[in-house]
Design an enzyme around this catalytic site. Structure first.
Site, PDB file in Angstrom:
ATOM      1  N   ALA A 289      36.828  35.045  42.062  1.00 39.36           N
ATOM      2  CA  ALA A 289      36.989  34.295  40.820  1.00 39.36           C
ATOM      3  C   ALA A 289      38.421  33.795  40.758  1.00 39.36           C
ATOM      4  O   ALA A 289      39.296  34.251  41.507  1.00 39.36           O
ATOM      5  CB  ALA A 289      36.676  35.175  39.612  1.00 39.36           C
ATOM      6  N   LYS A 290      38.681  32.843  39.847  1.00 42.91           N
ATOM      7  CA  LYS A 290      40.024  32.274  39.755  1.00 42.91           C
ATOM      8  C   LYS A 290      41.072  33.307  39.386  1.00 42.91           C
ATOM      9  O   LYS A 290      42.254  33.123  39.650  1.00 42.91           O
ATOM     10  CB  LYS A 290      40.034  31.115  38.747  1.00 42.91           C
ATOM     11  CG  LYS A 290      39.323  29.876  39.270  1.00 42.91           C
ATOM     12  CD  LYS A 290      39.478  28.700  38.320  1.00 42.91           C
ATOM     13  CE  LYS A 290      38.833  27.458  38.917  1.00 42.91           C
ATOM     14  NZ  LYS A 290      38.970  26.271  38.050  1.00 42.91           N
ATOM     15  N   ARG A 291      40.644  34.395  38.787  1.00 41.03           N
ATOM     16  CA  ARG A 291      41.604  35.441  38.413  1.00 41.03           C
ATOM     17  C   ARG A 291      42.052  36.278  39.611  1.00 41.03           C
ATOM     18  O   ARG A 291      42.960  37.101  39.491  1.00 41.03           O
ATOM     19  CB  ARG A 291      40.986  36.362  37.367  1.00 41.03           C
ATOM     20  CG  ARG A 291      39.758  37.107  37.852  1.00 41.03           C
ATOM     21  CD  ARG A 291      39.167  38.004  36.787  1.00 41.03           C
ATOM     22  NE  ARG A 291      37.934  38.633  37.216  1.00 41.03           N
ATOM     23  CZ  ARG A 291      36.734  38.088  37.120  1.00 41.03           C
ATOM     24  NH1 ARG A 291      36.617  36.891  36.575  1.00 41.03           N
ATOM     25  NH2 ARG A 291      35.644  38.710  37.542  1.00 41.03           N
TER      26      ARG A 291
END
Length: 288
Positions: free
Chosen positions: A246-248
């Protein structure tokens, strides 16, 4: 062949994005076709110019080039025209429910949502009269697709996937999806479908997490008389625990690796080592 990579500038790209972009880029180049970069920036509350800069830098760092660059924020009139066509066919309706109201209605419903599909909108505003809708149009509202009416109009539909073969579309399992709202003049579904047709995309190459979304896109294509591209839903890069990125996930971000001075083209070569598009049914696992 015309392929595209269509990131949202709401955060940095990670390794999974990079692999998807490489697959789309290389498929087009191998066929002597075109590779399009489309920035999906219509979410004005989350899109950031600095993320656009990072996306362009990351892709160039990987050694990728593109033949055209589009921004969805410049194409709002096209999405409105598509929505107007659906409205003229009486296939969309205004929804005045807040998220909290929808959650309460779903919780009180005796019918469970489809397995894995999440809670579906119960259709509250679908039953408002024309007079009630007209009287409330000054209130904040979204525009939802009347799924029952839409699928009745098109009849059964299918689409072709490079890995799964012929797929019977099942858009009804998604319920009355939102196509536009005040803070987003077009949903992902509406904008992506309209754009792929307008840009002549022949092959949509994207992660298997978007496999189900193709049901909705195929329905919108049929309703709007748009061409149907070939689809290729590839596997996703996962971490050591088998979770999708995920982008995190800072450790997997391309920008962090680029700023550390890592060789982007060497990383791209590593990703290419997992094979071309035809072999993308099994994705690499971190660490990379």
């Amino acid at each position: 062949m015309i392929t595209r990579f269509a990131p949202s500038p709401t955060g940095g790209l990670h390794l999974g994005h990079g692999w998807s972009a490489i697959l789309a880029h290389d498929a087009a180049r191998a066929a002597g076709g075109r590779f399009i970069l489309r920035i999906e920036d219509i979410d004005g509350t989350r899109s950031r110019a600095e993320h656009v800069d990072d996306i362009l830098a990351d892709l160039a760092w990987l050694g990728l080039s593109w033949d055209a660059l589009f921004f969805q924020s410049a194409r709002l009139a096209d999405y409105q025209a598509a929505l107007d066509r659906l409205r003229a066919m009486d296939l969309v309706y205004p929804c005045f429910c807040t998220r909290a109201e929808i959650a309460r209605e779903v919780a009180a419903s005796l019918s469970a949502p489809h397995a894995g599909a999440g809670a579906l909108y119960p259709g509250t505003c679908r039953h408002l009269s024309a007079a009630e809708r007209a009287a409330r149009l000054g209130e904040p509202h979204a525009w939802r697709l009347d799924m029952a009416a839409a699928t009745a109009r098109t009849g059964p539909l299918s689409w072709q996937d490079g890995f799964a073969g012929s797929v019977a579309a099942a858009p009804a399992q998604h319920g009355d999806v939102v196509l536009a709202r005040k803070d987003a003049p077009a949903s992902y579904h509406l904008a992506a479908t309209v754009d792929d047709a307008a840009m002549g995309v022949s092959d949509v190459i994207r992660g298997v997490d978007l496999f189900g979304a193709t049901d909705i896109h195929r329905l919108l294509q049929a309703l709007l008389g748009l061409p149907v591209p070939r689809y290729h839903h590839h596997a996703l890069i996962t971490d050591g625990a088998g979770r999708r990125l995920a982008k995190r996930d800072g450790a997997a971000r391309l920008g962090e690796r680029r700023r550390r001075g890592e060789d982007g083209q060497a990383l791209a070569a590593t990703l290419r080592g997992f094979g071309p598009l035809a072999a993308a049914t099994k994705a690499p696992t971190l660490p990379l």
